[in-house]
Design an enzyme around this catalytic site. Sequence first.
Site, PDB file in Angstrom:
ATOM      1  N   GLU A  73      90.079  28.229  59.763  1.00  0.00           N
ATOM      2  CA  GLU A  73      90.748  27.126  60.463  1.00  0.00           C
ATOM      3  C   GLU A  73      90.116  26.732  61.804  1.00  0.00           C
ATOM      4  OE1 GLU A  73      93.639  25.177  59.802  1.00  0.00           O
ATOM      5  OE2 GLU A  73      93.072  24.242  61.676  1.00  0.00           O
TER       6      GLU A  73
ATOM      7  N   ASP B 200      92.636  23.800  57.671  1.00  0.00           N
ATOM      8  CA  ASP B 200      93.019  24.363  56.372  1.00  0.00           C
ATOM      9  C   ASP B 200      93.932  23.418  55.593  1.00  0.00           C
ATOM     10  OD1 ASP B 200      91.613  26.683  56.478  1.00  0.00           O
ATOM     11  OD2 ASP B 200      93.214  27.863  57.353  1.00  0.00           O
TER      12      ASP B 200
ATOM     13  N   GLY C 171      96.480   6.117  71.561  1.00  0.00           N
ATOM     14  CA  GLY C 171      96.424   4.679  71.313  1.00  0.00           C
ATOM     15  C   GLY C 171      96.275   3.898  72.610  1.00  0.00           C
TER      16      GLY C 171
HETATM   17  N1  CAO Z   1      87.714  38.900  40.422  1.00  0.00           N
HETATM   18  C1  CAO Z   1      86.607  39.454  40.939  1.00  0.00           C
HETATM   19  N2  CAO Z   1      86.049  39.045  42.085  1.00  0.00           N
HETATM   20  C2  CAO Z   1      86.675  38.039  42.731  1.00  0.00           C
HETATM   21  C3  CAO Z   1      87.848  37.419  42.249  1.00  0.00           C
HETATM   22  C4  CAO Z   1      88.372  37.897  41.025  1.00  0.00           C
HETATM   23  N3  CAO Z   1      89.458  37.386  40.485  1.00  0.00           N
HETATM   24  N4  CAO Z   1      88.213  36.467  43.120  1.00  0.00           N
HETATM   25  C5  CAO Z   1      87.317  36.486  44.115  1.00  0.00           C
HETATM   26  N5  CAO Z   1      86.389  37.419  43.887  1.00  0.00           N
HETATM   27  C6  CAO Z   1      85.222  37.754  44.698  1.00  0.00           C
HETATM   28  C7  CAO Z   1      84.243  36.619  44.804  1.00  0.00           C
HETATM   29  O1  CAO Z   1      83.486  36.511  43.629  1.00  0.00           O
HETATM   30  C8  CAO Z   1      83.425  37.052  46.009  1.00  0.00           C
HETATM   31  O2  CAO Z   1      82.451  37.974  45.611  1.00  0.00           O
HETATM   32  P1  CAO Z   1      80.884  37.861  45.985  1.00  0.00           P
HETATM   33  O3  CAO Z   1      80.820  37.664  47.460  1.00  0.00           O
HETATM   34  O4  CAO Z   1      80.370  39.187  45.526  1.00  0.00           O
HETATM   35  O5  CAO Z   1      80.318  36.730  45.252  1.00  0.00           O
HETATM   36  C9  CAO Z   1      84.439  37.832  46.839  1.00  0.00           C
HETATM   37  O6  CAO Z   1      85.598  37.983  46.017  1.00  0.00           O
HETATM   38  C10 CAO Z   1      84.861  37.248  48.137  1.00  0.00           C
HETATM   39  O7  CAO Z   1      85.071  35.864  48.089  1.00  0.00           O
HETATM   40  P2  CAO Z   1      84.937  35.035  49.432  1.00  0.00           P
HETATM   41  O8  CAO Z   1      83.564  35.252  49.988  1.00  0.00           O
HETATM   42  O9  CAO Z   1      85.327  33.642  49.178  1.00  0.00           O
HETATM   43  O10 CAO Z   1      86.028  35.729  50.373  1.00  0.00           O
HETATM   44  P3  CAO Z   1      85.898  36.196  51.883  1.00  0.00           P
HETATM   45  O11 CAO Z   1      87.183  36.879  52.174  1.00  0.00           O
HETATM   46  O12 CAO Z   1      84.672  36.970  52.145  1.00  0.00           O
HETATM   47  O13 CAO Z   1      85.800  34.840  52.693  1.00  0.00           O
HETATM   48  C11 CAO Z   1      86.585  32.675  53.408  1.00  0.00           C
HETATM   49  C12 CAO Z   1      86.947  34.075  52.922  1.00  0.00           C
HETATM   50  C13 CAO Z   1      87.856  31.871  53.491  1.00  0.00           C
HETATM   51  C14 CAO Z   1      85.938  32.758  54.780  1.00  0.00           C
HETATM   52  C15 CAO Z   1      85.601  32.045  52.396  1.00  0.00           C
HETATM   53  O14 CAO Z   1      86.160  32.099  51.134  1.00  0.00           O
HETATM   54  C16 CAO Z   1      85.241  30.603  52.719  1.00  0.00           C
HETATM   55  O15 CAO Z   1      84.452  30.318  53.629  1.00  0.00           O
HETATM   56  N6  CAO Z   1      85.807  29.656  51.962  1.00  0.00           N
HETATM   57  C17 CAO Z   1      85.492  28.249  52.089  1.00  0.00           C
HETATM   58  C18 CAO Z   1      86.144  27.651  53.281  1.00  0.00           C
HETATM   59  C19 CAO Z   1      87.627  27.851  53.305  1.00  0.00           C
HETATM   60  O16 CAO Z   1      88.353  27.508  52.407  1.00  0.00           O
HETATM   61  N7  CAO Z   1      88.092  28.363  54.426  1.00  0.00           N
HETATM   62  C20 CAO Z   1      89.504  28.334  54.717  1.00  0.00           C
HETATM   63  C21 CAO Z   1      90.164  29.562  54.426  1.00  0.00           C
HETATM   64  S1  CAO Z   1      91.792  29.434  55.004  1.00  0.00           S
HETATM   65  O17 CAO Z   1      91.660  29.806  56.620  1.00  0.00           O
END
Ligand code: CAO
Length: 476
Positions: free
Chosen positions: A189, A218, A297
């Site tokens: 966010e 978000d 505004g």
């Molecule tokens: N089964 C197995 N693995 C799963 C899964 C499932 N059902 N669901 C998710 N995963 C895995 C993914 O494949 C990923 O693995 P790899 O990194 O090995 O490919 C892992 O979980 C983590 O996913 P992620 O990188 O999306 O999660 P994170 O917690 O590291 O990051 C966030 C979170 C929000 C920073 C990131 O997802 C992101 O930048 N998203 C896009 C922007 C966004 O929506 N941000 C707003 C979030 S709300 O504040």
Amino acid sequence: MAKKKQNKAKSKVKAAAKKSARKVTKLASAKKGNGNGSHLPKASNKPWGKAGKALEGVKILDFTHVQSGPTCTQLLAWFGADVIKVERPGVGDITRGQLVDVKGADSLYFTMLNHNKRSITVDSKHPQGMRVLEALVKTCDVLVENFAPGALDRMGLTWERINKLNPRMIVASVKGFGPGPYEDCKVYENVAQCAGGAASTTGFREGPPLVTGAQIGDSGTGLHLALGIVSALFQRNRTGRGQKVLCAMQDGVLNLCRVKLRDQQRLKAGPLTEYSQYGENVPFGPTVPRAGNDSGGGQPGWILKCKGWETDPDAYIYFITQAPVWGPICDIIGEPTWKTDPEYATPRARLPKLKAIFRRIEDWTMTKTKFEVMEACNAVDIPVGPILSMKEIAEEPSLRKTGTVVEVDHPTRGKYLTVGNPIKLSDSISDVRRSPLLGEHTDEILKDVLKFSAKDIAEIKNSGALSAPKKEEKAA
Ligand code: CAO
């Protein structure tokens, strides 16, 4: 015998001709649109709100987590889409366990963003898990995800693969940034608020940049994505094919900061006269400054103290000195001579004195509660906004009545308040149903949605693709 065959063939041709004639008539009447010139079906005569929901029949493969994606799919669910949330076995959406207030129950963070959805647990990195996911891709209309950049591809679900499995599928993604130097970054966010121009333009001139409490990065991006999905579904009705929908959080925030990019360009034409710093003779720099509580505004506005401000942090009102109601403002605060005094009578004359004028108005607002100010001002069309606390909003009966604030019951946490659907459709009325427990609908989705046989279900389940890895396996 030959004649019999001939007759049979003849009657078959006749039946086919009859059928195709019926089809043509049907198409023609659809074209004529039942006399209204449009291609729409005949207007339903069912009572309002009883003709199904707006997105009924649309199936969503919800691969979202945290806030941005879930906001989007929750909205789609409220409009009647069947939202199937895929979660990692044993863990689920990370927010289930974040900011926990009731031990052992899903957090409010999770419950308030995942109403009206079903939950299935699937390990996407397990071959049998991928079997389930592929079946979901083939069955659903839209895949929504907000993983980190590249995560969906790493699972094997590239756009090409999805498009091959189901050319009609719409693949909708939230990412932090669009294509460019930051496209691989993970974003939350406040990162988006900062990168989208909200933080640099929020706060007081003398202070540091400020993030806002509204989750414009978000929830704001989730809203944008929902519109993108509905538009893509609409286009699919014509093209028959899916497409990619991308909403970058930076873009979403910037879209909400549109007026500040407007002001950035206006700087070339001279100082921004509606900013209070102009009246205070503070020169403008090369970029849009923070404007405190100035209105965005053309009408000057500011937050003023009301009765009780010494002890109540929310005893304030937003007051707008809108030019057309300058007369009533002068009357209400007891300065009737300001109506004709050339020092005050015109917006231009008032600009350098706005600070003093607001101080004088505040002398008046401080004699009344924010609600008394609101009543007095609205009676003469002066726009004002009471600063409502979350407590006041939660207790506001009119918001309960419209379903904007709703009480929901939950099997493990009990009753809690949530924000219902803020978008009201008169023929697609939203009900707010509690968020699903982790994997609550796994069995019914495998059986009823994906039509797997009992044997297949047993095979998938026994493979461990739907359940949390055992502790020893985890440690290994
Ligand atoms: N089964 C197995 N693995 C799963 C899964 C499932 N059902 N669901 C998710 N995963 C895995 C993914 O494949 C990923 O693995 P790899 O990194 O090995 O490919 C892992 O979980 C983590 O996913 P992620 O990188 O999306 O999660 P994170 O917690 O590291 O990051 C966030 C979170 C929000 C920073 C990131 O997802 C992101 O930048 N998203 C896009 C922007 C966004 O929506 N941000 C707003 C979030 S709300 O504040």
